[in-house]
Design a protein around this motif. Structure first.
Motif, PDB file in Angstrom:
ATOM      1  N   LEU A  18       0.857  -1.180   0.000  1.00  0.00           N
ATOM      2  CA  LEU A  18       0.000   0.000   0.000  1.00  0.00           C
ATOM      3  C   LEU A  18       0.899   1.239   0.000  1.00  0.00           C
ATOM      4  O   LEU A  18       1.658   1.467   0.945  1.00  0.00           O
ATOM      5  N   VAL A  19       0.809   2.022  -1.075  1.00  0.00           N
ATOM      6  CA  VAL A  19       1.663   3.195  -1.245  1.00  0.00           C
ATOM      7  C   VAL A  19       0.843   4.453  -1.034  1.00  0.00           C
ATOM      8  O   VAL A  19      -0.124   4.711  -1.757  1.00  0.00           O
ATOM      9  N   GLN A  20       1.238   5.234  -0.032  1.00  0.00           N
ATOM     10  CA  GLN A  20       0.624   6.547   0.191  1.00  0.00           C
ATOM     11  C   GLN A  20       1.380   7.552  -0.677  1.00  0.00           C
ATOM     12  O   GLN A  20       2.586   7.733  -0.521  1.00  0.00           O
ATOM     13  N   ALA A  21       0.670   8.192  -1.579  1.00  0.00           N
ATOM     14  CA  ALA A  21       1.303   9.112  -2.520  1.00  0.00           C
ATOM     15  C   ALA A  21       0.772  10.526  -2.310  1.00  0.00           C
ATOM     16  O   ALA A  21      -0.410  10.798  -2.515  1.00  0.00           O
ATOM     17  N   PHE A  38       1.683  -2.295 -11.670  1.00  0.00           N
ATOM     18  CA  PHE A  38       2.880  -2.906 -11.077  1.00  0.00           C
ATOM     19  C   PHE A  38       2.508  -4.020 -10.107  1.00  0.00           C
ATOM     20  O   PHE A  38       3.296  -4.929  -9.856  1.00  0.00           O
ATOM     21  N   GLY A  39       1.313  -3.925  -9.535  1.00  0.00           N
ATOM     22  CA  GLY A  39       0.866  -4.897  -8.550  1.00  0.00           C
ATOM     23  C   GLY A  39       0.706  -4.317  -7.167  1.00  0.00           C
ATOM     24  O   GLY A  39       0.417  -5.041  -6.205  1.00  0.00           O
ATOM     25  N   ALA A  40       0.881  -2.993  -7.043  1.00  0.00           N
ATOM     26  CA  ALA A  40       0.754  -2.314  -5.756  1.00  0.00           C
ATOM     27  C   ALA A  40      -0.639  -1.723  -5.603  1.00  0.00           C
ATOM     28  O   ALA A  40      -1.460  -1.762  -6.522  1.00  0.00           O
ATOM     29  N   SER A  41      -0.893  -1.162  -4.422  1.00  0.00           N
ATOM     30  CA  SER A  41      -2.174  -0.526  -4.135  1.00  0.00           C
ATOM     31  C   SER A  41      -1.938   0.950  -3.862  1.00  0.00           C
ATOM     32  O   SER A  41      -1.228   1.296  -2.920  1.00  0.00           O
ATOM     33  N   PRO A  42      -2.516   1.854  -4.670  1.00  0.00           N
ATOM     34  CA  PRO A  42      -2.286   3.281  -4.481  1.00  0.00           C
ATOM     35  C   PRO A  42      -3.282   3.906  -3.519  1.00  0.00           C
ATOM     36  O   PRO A  42      -4.454   3.518  -3.461  1.00  0.00           O
ATOM     37  N   ALA A  43      -2.806   4.888  -2.752  1.00  0.00           N
ATOM     38  CA  ALA A  43      -3.683   5.663  -1.876  1.00  0.00           C
ATOM     39  C   ALA A  43      -3.222   7.105  -1.920  1.00  0.00           C
ATOM     40  O   ALA A  43      -2.156   7.437  -1.418  1.00  0.00           O
ATOM     41  N   MET A  44      -4.007   7.957  -2.530  1.00  0.00           N
ATOM     42  CA  MET A  44      -3.637   9.359  -2.695  1.00  0.00           C
ATOM     43  C   MET A  44      -4.174  10.175  -1.515  1.00  0.00           C
ATOM     44  O   MET A  44      -4.945  11.111  -1.671  1.00  0.00           O
ATOM     45  N   CYS A  45      -3.750   9.816  -0.324  1.00  0.00           N
ATOM     46  CA  CYS A  45      -4.225  10.432   0.903  1.00  0.00           C
ATOM     47  C   CYS A  45      -3.316  11.611   1.248  1.00  0.00           C
ATOM     48  O   CYS A  45      -2.146  11.413   1.569  1.00  0.00           O
ATOM     49  N   GLU A  46      -3.859  12.834   1.177  1.00  0.00           N
ATOM     50  CA  GLU A  46      -3.032  14.014   1.388  1.00  0.00           C
ATOM     51  C   GLU A  46      -3.671  15.064   2.284  1.00  0.00           C
ATOM     52  O   GLU A  46      -3.082  16.129   2.499  1.00  0.00           O
ATOM     53  N   SER A  60       4.677   2.107   2.304  1.00  0.00           N
ATOM     54  CA  SER A  60       5.685   3.112   1.952  1.00  0.00           C
ATOM     55  C   SER A  60       4.989   4.429   1.628  1.00  0.00           C
ATOM     56  O   SER A  60       3.785   4.470   1.384  1.00  0.00           O
ATOM     57  N   LEU A  61       5.813   5.492   1.618  1.00  0.00           N
ATOM     58  CA  LEU A  61       5.313   6.846   1.375  1.00  0.00           C
ATOM     59  C   LEU A  61       6.075   7.453   0.198  1.00  0.00           C
ATOM     60  O   LEU A  61       7.309   7.409   0.162  1.00  0.00           O
ATOM     61  N   TYR A  62       5.329   8.037  -0.736  1.00  0.00           N
ATOM     62  CA  TYR A  62       5.924   8.725  -1.883  1.00  0.00           C
ATOM     63  C   TYR A  62       5.556  10.190  -1.794  1.00  0.00           C
ATOM     64  O   TYR A  62       4.370  10.547  -1.747  1.00  0.00           O
ATOM     65  N   ILE A  63       6.571  11.056  -1.768  1.00  0.00           N
ATOM     66  CA  ILE A  63       6.361  12.498  -1.716  1.00  0.00           C
ATOM     67  C   ILE A  63       6.941  13.126  -2.971  1.00  0.00           C
ATOM     68  O   ILE A  63       8.139  13.038  -3.223  1.00  0.00           O
TER      69      ILE A  63
END
Length: 267
Positions: A18-21, A38-46, A60-63
């Motif tokens: 689960l990737v927080q973007a 890719f096989g991941a789960s996106p979460a655009m929580c901002e 993980s966290l993507y900034i």
């Protein structure tokens, strides 16, 4: 190393990280869709009132600071602090750091308040952050790559992190080891958001292994190899069709594709 990279792809698809973007508005939908492929789960929580609670759930966290509003900035700092407390990997994408002074202030705050696992940028951005003369036009690198390896190694050592620089040849380093991804296509420069998408993939890969050097190489190779396959499938080099094929090729990418088609060299 190709077998290790293929193993990261397998882990992403088995674990569905689960990737927080917290990313820019230009490419937020592209980032979400490429993560799914890719096989991941996106979460655009901002939302700044939500990010700390949500960060406890993520892999993980993507900034990405490309279009960072003041609320996004506050949310990014809150999420980064929480992710660091929980030992969750953080990938920073310093979009346009060369062009807008405010962005360097934000980057400094992030490093002061959190442990950044990976810095992923284009060659111009990475050279600029390392104190070299990186050449950019807005958010795009027009750098010739000269001195790029030295800049990547220097930046990795300065912040004790992994550095992943995209360009005609991608560079990944932990400050000691260096590897190069040679799978490329110029079509990736003809669509919006290729760099943002690979940044999101870097976060997904970081979420399934503590070997962030290999995970970063896996993310950059997956994007470049899928791009190569998408371009090769076109009768005409059309960016709209390429963009759709890119998603499809990443979705269909296999470990065998990496083992048979991956092009990598290491120092």
């Amino acid at each position: 190393m190709l077998s290790s990279i293929a193993g990261v792809l397998r882990s992403v698809r088995e674990k569905t990280p689960l990737v927080q973007a917290i990313t820019n508005y230009v490419t937020i939908n592209d980032c979400a869709n490429i993560l799914l492929c890719f096989g991941a789960s996106p979460a655009m929580c901002e939302a700044k009132t939500e990010v700390e609670d949500f960060t406890g759930l993520i892999s993980s966290l993507y900034i990405n600071i490309g279009t960072l509003t003041e609320e996004q900035k506050e949310a990014a700092l809150l999420a980064a602090r929480k992710a660091s407390e929980l030992n969750k990997p953080i990938v920073l994408d310093p979009v346009a750091c060369c062009a807008i002074p405010r962005k360097m202030t934000i980057i400094k705050e992030l490093f002061e308040n959190a442990k950044i696992s990976v810095i992923k940028g284009n060659t111009g951005e990475i050279k600029f952050l390392a104190g070299y003369a990186g050449k950019v036009r807005g958010v795009d690198s027009i750098d010739d790559g000269q001195g790029a390896v030295e800049a990547c190694v220097s930046l990795a050592r300065q912040y004790n992190t992994i550095v992943a620089a995209t360009g005609e040849t991608d560079i990944i380093t932990d400050g000691e080891r260096v590897c190069f991804i040679h799978n490329q296509t110029p079509m990736l420069t003809r669509i919006t958001g290729a760099g943002c998408m690979v940044g999101a993939l870097t976060a997904a890969a970081a979420g399934v292994t503590e070997d962030r050097f290999t995970s970063s190489a896996a993310a950059l190779m997956a994007m470049s190899l899928a791009g190569e396959m998408a371009a090769n499938s076109l009768e005409k080099q059309l960016p709209g069709t390429f963009r759709m094929r890119l998603f499809d090729c990443l979705h269909n990418l296999t470990e065998e594709d990496i083992l048979n088609g991956g092009k990598i060299s290491c120092l």
